[in-house]
Design a protein around this motif. Sequence first.
Motif, PDB file in Angstrom:
ATOM      1  N   ARG A  93      27.334  -5.750 103.627  1.00  0.00           N
ATOM      2  CA  ARG A  93      28.338  -6.323 104.518  1.00  0.00           C
ATOM      3  C   ARG A  93      29.482  -6.930 103.725  1.00  0.00           C
ATOM      4  O   ARG A  93      29.280  -7.453 102.621  1.00  0.00           O
ATOM      5  N   ASN A 113      30.666  -1.621 105.314  1.00  0.00           N
ATOM      6  CA  ASN A 113      32.060  -1.703 105.752  1.00  0.00           C
ATOM      7  C   ASN A 113      32.940  -2.249 104.628  1.00  0.00           C
ATOM      8  O   ASN A 113      34.111  -2.558 104.845  1.00  0.00           O
ATOM      9  N   SER A 138      32.641  -4.620 112.645  1.00  0.00           N
ATOM     10  CA  SER A 138      31.568  -5.599 112.496  1.00  0.00           C
ATOM     11  C   SER A 138      31.963  -6.915 113.163  1.00  0.00           C
ATOM     12  O   SER A 138      33.133  -7.267 113.250  1.00  0.00           O
ATOM     13  N   PHE A 173      27.016  -2.814 112.691  1.00  0.00           N
ATOM     14  CA  PHE A 173      28.476  -2.759 112.712  1.00  0.00           C
ATOM     15  C   PHE A 173      29.052  -2.240 114.030  1.00  0.00           C
ATOM     16  O   PHE A 173      30.251  -1.996 114.117  1.00  0.00           O
TER      17      PHE A 173
END
Length: 275
Positions: A93, A113, A138, A173
């Motif tokens: 993340r 991401n 997200s 996400f």
Amino acid sequence: MILAEFYRRYKGWYFGTVFIKNSEKIPFYQFSSLEPCADVVAHAVFTRASGDVRVMPNRAAMQLFFEEQFLNGRRTVMISANQTHSDHVLVLRQGDALPVVTEVDDTDAFVTNRRDVTLLVKTADCQSVLLFDPGARSSGADSSGVLGLVHSGWRGSLQNIVGKTVAAMCGEFGADPGRIVACIGPSIGPCCHEFTDPVSELPPEFHPYILEDGRHVNFLAATRDQLVARGVRLPAIEFSGVCTCDRTDEFYSFRKDRLTGRFGMMVGFQKLLGE
């Protein structure tokens, strides 16, 4: 079925898309289905001609080439895995601490991401699967888009690692399977993926993928069906159309050569946030 008919039938079932070779300083392939997303996501499937037997210098050369070719020289952290044919998916993340090791232990898939990493999987007959949802967002972040990258051998297929990676993209996400583009790299095809006794070696749900000769198994069709079962659209699934066992001139094949190297699929986001 005579052997010639068998090969004609099963070498071509997953062809039809355009797997594009680029003749640069380091040769690589790309998937045509990701061309519309080229300003967002960068990817490359390298060949056995891309490096030499020195693994770590070769990895560094691939990373530098990738960053110069696609990221305007922007440096990233390469994340790869000590692949163990598991169904373990590591979520990276934005804002989390990154792994401090060169290869993450006991991991076979990534979802992220982050813009500051490039992901790498290595194969030599197993499937490398790239997953991209350009619209995922997200919670609490101002970024859109999420990537998944999977190493799936036949053991990973039995554990449905591709389906679990899609589930992680959605759960972590907010990905929409209907937006996901899935690209499956060069791997052993049904023409060459032979088992001694697949009926006894594989669970019953995989018996429909055993071919008429009773020995070959179509794990590419299994991956297709696992993706579709998770909501990925069939037209959004692209196979390279390359059987590694047939094409050892360009790709490594453990089944054919036994003691052999690995070639890599690499992926990352093209730009930083706000660019």
